[in-house]
Write an enzyme that holds these catalytic residues in place. Structure first.
Site, short mmCIF file in Angstrom:
data_model
loop_
_atom_site.label_atom_id
_atom_site.label_comp_id
_atom_site.label_asym_id
_atom_site.label_seq_id
_atom_site.Cartn_x
_atom_site.Cartn_y
_atom_site.Cartn_z
N LYS A 44 1.22 1.16 -0.91
CA LYS A 44 1.34 2.07 -2.02
C LYS A 44 0.28 3.05 -1.12
O LYS A 44 -1.41 3.16 -0.26
CB LYS A 44 -0.06 2.16 -2.97
CG LYS A 44 0.63 3.93 -3.71
CD LYS A 44 0.26 3.41 -5.16
CE LYS A 44 -0.44 5.07 -5.72
NZ LYS A 44 -0.31 4.66 -7.35
N LYS A 76 6.08 2.47 -1.53
CA LYS A 76 5.67 3.93 -2.22
C LYS A 76 5.09 4.99 -1.36
O LYS A 76 4.39 4.04 -0.82
CB LYS A 76 5.14 4.11 -3.79
CG LYS A 76 4.89 5.12 -3.88
CD LYS A 76 4.04 4.65 -5.23
CE LYS A 76 3.84 5.82 -6.04
NZ LYS A 76 2.63 6.11 -7.10
#
Ligand code: PBG
Length: 325
Positions: free
Chosen positions: A197, A250
């Protein structure tokens, strides 16, 4: 005329030939719909920077999830939008069995037992500091955050969550949460780890939706540097060792190389999150008439799948599944 034996265009001549040679397909069953839930009844509070997205009250949430599920979307990912009055430095509300999110999980599982309910494990929607960890003197504390994440995950599991998704990027959290869930008897609850992330500016609209932007500083000491891909593999490997059932990259579209690298290196399912800013960008251009919104959304999701994602979190999930774009 010179002969030209190799003509790739022959395989593109008609839609039926194209369908035979197509390497990747996108179906509603690839999609996870992230949803924002707010207190109240009959509420659909629009989110300015995410056209077509709302904060739903629980009654509407169930209706919407049912429509998506009936159109083939197998899963939702839930995020609670809480008033400032319920936020504090230790995110205490996150472990409340009577909290908004826990009620929403129960409502969904009761109405739609087959729907997979994924819940986010991170402090930010509950934190008066707007960070994913405990803040002390401007520092985000790692080990002090882990027990809070574990309590949160247990509360979500108790309410009926099928999969918990730690999105906080604290070191060691997957192992810590796995052990805590097991000890509490929730060994059947899965973990979807937000493994790679990035500290991305593409999360802006999401933070507007939850009013969860950091009150000070940024998230760069825990979320990853957008410049790095080898580090993503290290994070993914660690999460798998710690017990992650699925891993995530992400954002998605600006990080297709990361998705491909992760796919090439692991055997667990790989998820990608088409985040709020990616969605906002495509919708904005669509609204201006500069892009065909439905087509670019579908193309972007297909590309994310082609890069190696098995499943995609996207705010467009229901619209894509019902065919409206
Ligand atoms: C919180 C969380 C964020 C997103 C998902 N979970 C925001 C953040 O890390 O600041 C972003 C999702 C999106 O932008 O669509 N831990």
């Amino acid at each position: 005329m010179a002969t030209l034996p190799v003509r790739p265009r022959r395989n593109r001549a008609t839609e039926s030939i194209r369908s035979l040679v197509r390497e990747t397909t996108l179906t509603p069953s690839d999609l996870i719909w992230p949803l924002f839930v707010v207190d109240g009844e009959n509420e659909r509070v629009p989110i300015g920077s995410m056209p077509g997205c709302f904060r739903f009250s629980r009654d509407i949430l169930v209706q919407e999830a049912r429509e998506a599920f009936d159109s083939g979307v197998p899963a939702v990912a839930l995020f609670p939008a809480l008033p400032e009055s319920l936020k504090d430095p230790l995110a205490k509300e996150s472990a409340n069995p009577d909290g908004l999110l826990q009620h929403a999980i129960r409502d969904l599982k009761e109405a739609l037992p087959e729907l997979t309910v994924i819940t986010d494990v991170a402090m930010d929607p509950y934190s008066s500091d707007g960070h994913d960890g405990v803040v002390r003197d401007g520092e985000i504390l790692n080990d002090e955050t882990l027990p809070i994440l574990a309590e949160m995950a247990i509360a979500q599991a108790l309410a009926g969550a099928d999969i918990v998704a730690p999105s906080d990027m604290m070191d060691g959290r997957v192992g810590y949460v796995r052990a805590a869930l097991d000890e509490a008897g929730h060994e059947r609850v899965g973990i979807l780890a937000y493994s790679a992330k990035y500290a991305s500016a593409f999360y802006g609209p999401f933070r507007e939706a939850l009013e969860s932007a950091p009150k000070s500083g940024d998230k760069k000491t825990y979320q990853m540097d957008p410049a790095n891909v080898r580090e993503a593999l290290r994070e993914v490997m660690l999460d798998i060792e710690e017990g992650a059932d699925m891993v995530m990259v992400k954002p998605a579209m600006p990080y297709l190389d990361v998705i491909a690298a992760v796919r090439a290196n692991v055997d667990v399912p790989v998820a990608a999150y088409q985040v709020s800013g990616e969605y906002a960008m495509l919708k904005a251009a669509g609204r201006l008439g500069w892009l065909d919104e439905d087509k670019v959304l579908r193309e972007s999701l297909l590309a994310i799948k082609r890069a190696g994602a098995d499943m995609i979190l996207t705010y467009a999930a229901k619209a894509i599944a019902v065919g409206a774009g």
